[in-house]
Design an enzyme around this catalytic site. Structure first.
Site, PDB file in Angstrom:
ATOM      1  N   GLU A 500      -3.046  -0.271   4.931  1.00  0.00           N
ATOM      2  CA  GLU A 500      -2.451  -1.270   4.040  1.00  0.00           C
ATOM      3  C   GLU A 500      -1.018  -0.897   3.682  1.00  0.00           C
ATOM      4  O   GLU A 500      -0.164  -1.761   3.537  1.00  0.00           O
ATOM      5  CB  GLU A 500      -3.304  -1.433   2.774  1.00  0.00           C
ATOM      6  CG  GLU A 500      -4.726  -1.937   3.033  1.00  0.00           C
ATOM      7  CD  GLU A 500      -4.788  -3.188   3.893  1.00  0.00           C
ATOM      8  OE1 GLU A 500      -3.843  -4.003   3.851  1.00  0.00           O
ATOM      9  OE2 GLU A 500      -5.782  -3.350   4.626  1.00  0.00           O
ATOM     10  N   HIS A 503       1.359  -2.200   6.222  1.00  0.00           N
ATOM     11  CA  HIS A 503       1.762  -3.596   5.977  1.00  0.00           C
ATOM     12  C   HIS A 503       2.895  -3.644   4.948  1.00  0.00           C
ATOM     13  O   HIS A 503       3.862  -4.385   5.089  1.00  0.00           O
ATOM     14  CB  HIS A 503       0.587  -4.399   5.402  1.00  0.00           C
ATOM     15  CG  HIS A 503      -0.456  -4.804   6.398  1.00  0.00           C
ATOM     16  ND1 HIS A 503      -0.176  -5.543   7.527  1.00  0.00           N
ATOM     17  CD2 HIS A 503      -1.801  -4.601   6.407  1.00  0.00           C
ATOM     18  CE1 HIS A 503      -1.304  -5.772   8.186  1.00  0.00           C
ATOM     19  NE2 HIS A 503      -2.304  -5.204   7.534  1.00  0.00           N
TER      20      HIS A 503
HETATM   21 ZN   LIG Z   1      -4.294  -5.160   8.106  1.00  0.00          ZN
END
Ligand SMILES: [Zn+2]
Length: 708
Positions: A500, A503
């Protein structure tokens, strides 16, 4: 683990691309509603989480929608001849207020859901869908876009403007701009019905995930102490007798029990509760809704002139056609299944010792741990004390600074958060000192928070609209320990955290002019996040940051070596668990009629591909939020594999350089692939970075599969 990320930026993806953009509101806001105001405070304004209330949303949605439609009408009815500036650029600047309202609402439904927010979601999802359709199907607006598009070669557009124009035009066509009025009305009806059904699916799934399995002290034999502590506090909160436990029906709570619980009956109970979410024939059963969604999608695709939903959905992807996605999946599927059979054979002797003759799906993780211990003298148990979340957080930040000059400084309490557990970090460029963004971290599972892990931006960077400071968030569902106890992560949770964060890094680095060119194609979006997982198990991170939570000692070199050696362990299971879900998704959305019974379809599809009987899909259809909470990952779960092909090949570049922190490669990765958003063709950008197309060999090697 490529499976960590859930529907990142799902909201933004569900709306038409340009709806995520904006300019100064055309009409002044007279209301005192805080949701409608420009965000104030530091960092170019931050979301007023401390003042958000459900009763403020109806007015905010209505005013936001009215403004967006008024701005769009002004563009459509502009008496001036259509130009890039007065049409395409003007659209990029519209809808600012609604964007802010949506950013706030998205967090309320994803992280802080209550019956009041669920009711709002059910009411406003179809209304929002109708509003976007009004724009997508506005014939005057489309005529202007088409005029600009026809003259695109001789009006002096630069390559980015040309790309934006082409994408805008093609997006409108794909969303029905060329249909006649009756067809447009039908399409809009389909879209609104789908929005309602997505919302209903979400609330039912959330309800099933709020359930728990009670357990006694004896039931919990073998389960790690920190997991037991957490289950004890859930039991306490649920009013169960002291000395008993409650296992929440979420992945982070269930998997440790499946991996270490010696009580086979408890494992089975917990497993059944988890894999049957949405499939219990009760008020929360999702099968009928799924059948409706699949049928509506097939009908919509047909109306739009496509053979099926998958073909329509894949127009704007790197893979481009379902066949290319299927090819890649089947290439990896066969060796993965073969590996599962080997893994099961390895587990058999351990099962036999316990008198277990058939390894059932609730046994897989348990015996896999026994094999890991025997083969590599390695247990998840041994790793966990070194994976204290605070230390890994520091490691993650340190890596981002080495690679991209991003410096993270915690400032929790300085800006509003939507829950007391939310932490915030100021992000600056270490070299220039410039403020890059603000990063929100919402770590723990709680009731009203959807399962999985995801990243979203409350505000993305786009120079056209003056949005320079990024507001990005990471959301995980780790079990909250008792007060004062450390947060110890499993290897897979740690990988999810790095995923995450990848991202977030991507969106912190995106530097584009036009909002619509800031996002990513579905099968690209998981690439930067998966690349970022690689740094977790690098020696500098393990040696500097994987420190024992009690002694502070770094992870012993011998343990690091063992982890490295066990790199490809259990890849059969991980790959098949994921790929079976991706294959069923694609098969489901290739069906031209869309008439299906989800349970029967799932069984048949799995039989066709030869699913090993010892395991189940990572997401069974009744709980497959990627597919049914919005359109965004439908016919798109393959994206993780598509992205991982690029990821493995990218990581190979660092390995070839002999240094996971090689700045030349990191710079090229950032400049060509991360900061460009979607301003350049993604396949081209990859070739600039690697000098060639991505090669699947690296992925097969990484997973320990034969490459020929
Ligand atoms: Zn992802």
């Amino acid at each position: 683990m490529l499976l960590g990320g859930a529907a990142a930026i799902a909201l933004a993806a569900a709306a038409p691309a340009f709806a995520d953009t904006g300019a100064a509101p055309a009409t002044a806001v007279v209301s005192n509603n805080v949701l409608l105001k420009e965000w104030t405070g530091p960092y170019g304004g931050v979301p007023p989480w401390d003042q958000v209330k459900p009763e403020l949303f109806p007015e905010a949605f209505q005013v936001g929608i009215d403004q967006l439609l008024a701005e769009t009408d002004a563009i459509a009815n502009n008496p001036a001849y259509p130009s890039f500036e007065n049409t395409i650029e003007a659209m990029e600047k519209s809808g600012r207020t609604l964007d802010r309202v949506q950013a706030l609402f998205g967090v309320m439904t994803d992280n802080m859901s209550t019956p009041a927010y669920q009711a709002l979601d059910k009411e406003w999802s179809p209304k929002l869908s109708a509003a976007y359709d009004k724009i997508n199907l506005n014939s005057k607006l489309f005529a202007r876009i088409a005029t600009v598009y026809e003259h695109r070669d001789h009006v002096g557009l630069d390559p980015k403007q040309l790309r934006l124009l082409t994408r805008t035009y093609e997006g409108f066509v794909r969303r029905g701009a060329k249909l006649n009025d009756a067809q447009k009305a039908q399409l809009s009806a389909y879209n609104q019905q789908l929005a309602t059904d997505f919302s209903e699916f979400n609330s039912r799934l959330l309800a099933d995930e709020a359930t728990f399995t009670p357990a006694s002290e004896a039931d919990m034999a073998g389960v790690q102490q920190d997991v037991k502590d957490a289950a004890a506090s859930v039991a306490k909160a649920k009013g169960l007798p002291a000395g008993t436990y409650a296992i929440r029906n979420t992945r982070s709570a269930v998997e440790p029990v499946l991996s270490f619980g010696t009580n086979r009956a408890l494992r089975e109970k917990v497993w059944r509760a988890f894999v049957n979410r949405g499939d219990n024939g009760d008020a929360n059963d999702t099968n009928a809704i799924i059948a409706k969604i699949v049928k509506l999608r097939a009908d919509r695709a047909k109306l739009l002139g496509y053979a099926n939903h998958a073909e329509w959905r894949m127009q704007d992807t790197m893979a481009k056609t379902p066949a290319r996605a299927m090819d890649l999946m089947m290439r990896v599927w066969k060796p993965a299944v073969a590996r599962v059979h080997e893994e099961v054979a390895d587990m058999q002797p351990f099962a036999a010792k316990d008198g277990v003759t058939t390894i059932e799906p609730w046994d897989y993780r348990y015996y896999q741990e026994k094999v890991r211990k025997a083969k590599y003298d390695l247990s998840e148990d041994e790793i966990k004390p070194y994976f204290e979340q605070g230390n890994l957080l520091k490691g993650m930040h340190w890596a981002a600074e080495q690679l991209y000059d991003l410096h993270f400084e915690e400032n929790t309490g300085k800006v509003p958060g939507f829950n007391p557990d939310v932490r915030t970090f100021e992000v600056t460029n270490k070299k220039t000192g410039e403020i890059v963004g603000l990063w929100y971290l919402d770590t723990f599972a709680r009731e009203g928070k959807r399962s999985g892990a995801w990243m979203n931006t409350y505000r993305a960077r786009a120079r056209l609209t003056g949005d320079n400071i990024v507001l990005a968030s990471n959301n995980n569902n780790f079990t909250k320990p008792e007060a004062g106890k450390p947060i110890l992560l499993s290897l897979s949770d740690a990988e999810t955290m790095f995923h995450e964060f990848g991202h977030a890094i991507h969106y912190l680095l995106v530097d584009v002019k036009y909002p619509s060119l800031g996002g990513s194609q579905r099968d690209f979006v998981e690439y930067p996040s998966q690349v970022n997982e690689n740094w977790l198990l690098t020696r500098p991170i393990l040696e500097k940051f994987a420190r024992h939570y009690q002694t502070g000692e770094p992870m012993p070199a011998a343990l690091v070596d063992k982890i490295k050696k066990a790199d490809t362990f259990n890849q059969g299971f991980a790959t098949v668990e994921y790929l079976s879900s991706a294959l069923v998704d694609m098969k489901l959305h290739l069906d031209p009629t869309g008439v299906i019974d989800p349970d029967a379809f799932e069984k048949k599809a799995l039989a066709e591909i030869g699913m090993p009987k010892e395991m189940v899909m990572r997401h069974r259809l009744p709980q497959f939020g990627h597919l049914f909470s919005s359109d965004s990952y439908s016919a798109g779960y393959y994206s993780y594999l598509w992205s991982e092909t690029m990821d493995a090949d990218t990581w190979a570049a660092f390995e070839e350089a002999g240094n996971p922190f090689d700045r030349k490669i990191a710079d090229s990765f950032r400049i060509n692939l991360l900061s460009t958003g979607n301003e350049t063709d993604r396949a081209e950008a990859y070739r600039k970075f690697r000098g060639r197309d991505p090669d699947v060999t690296a992925l097969l090697k990484r997973r320990g599969f034969p490459v020929n």
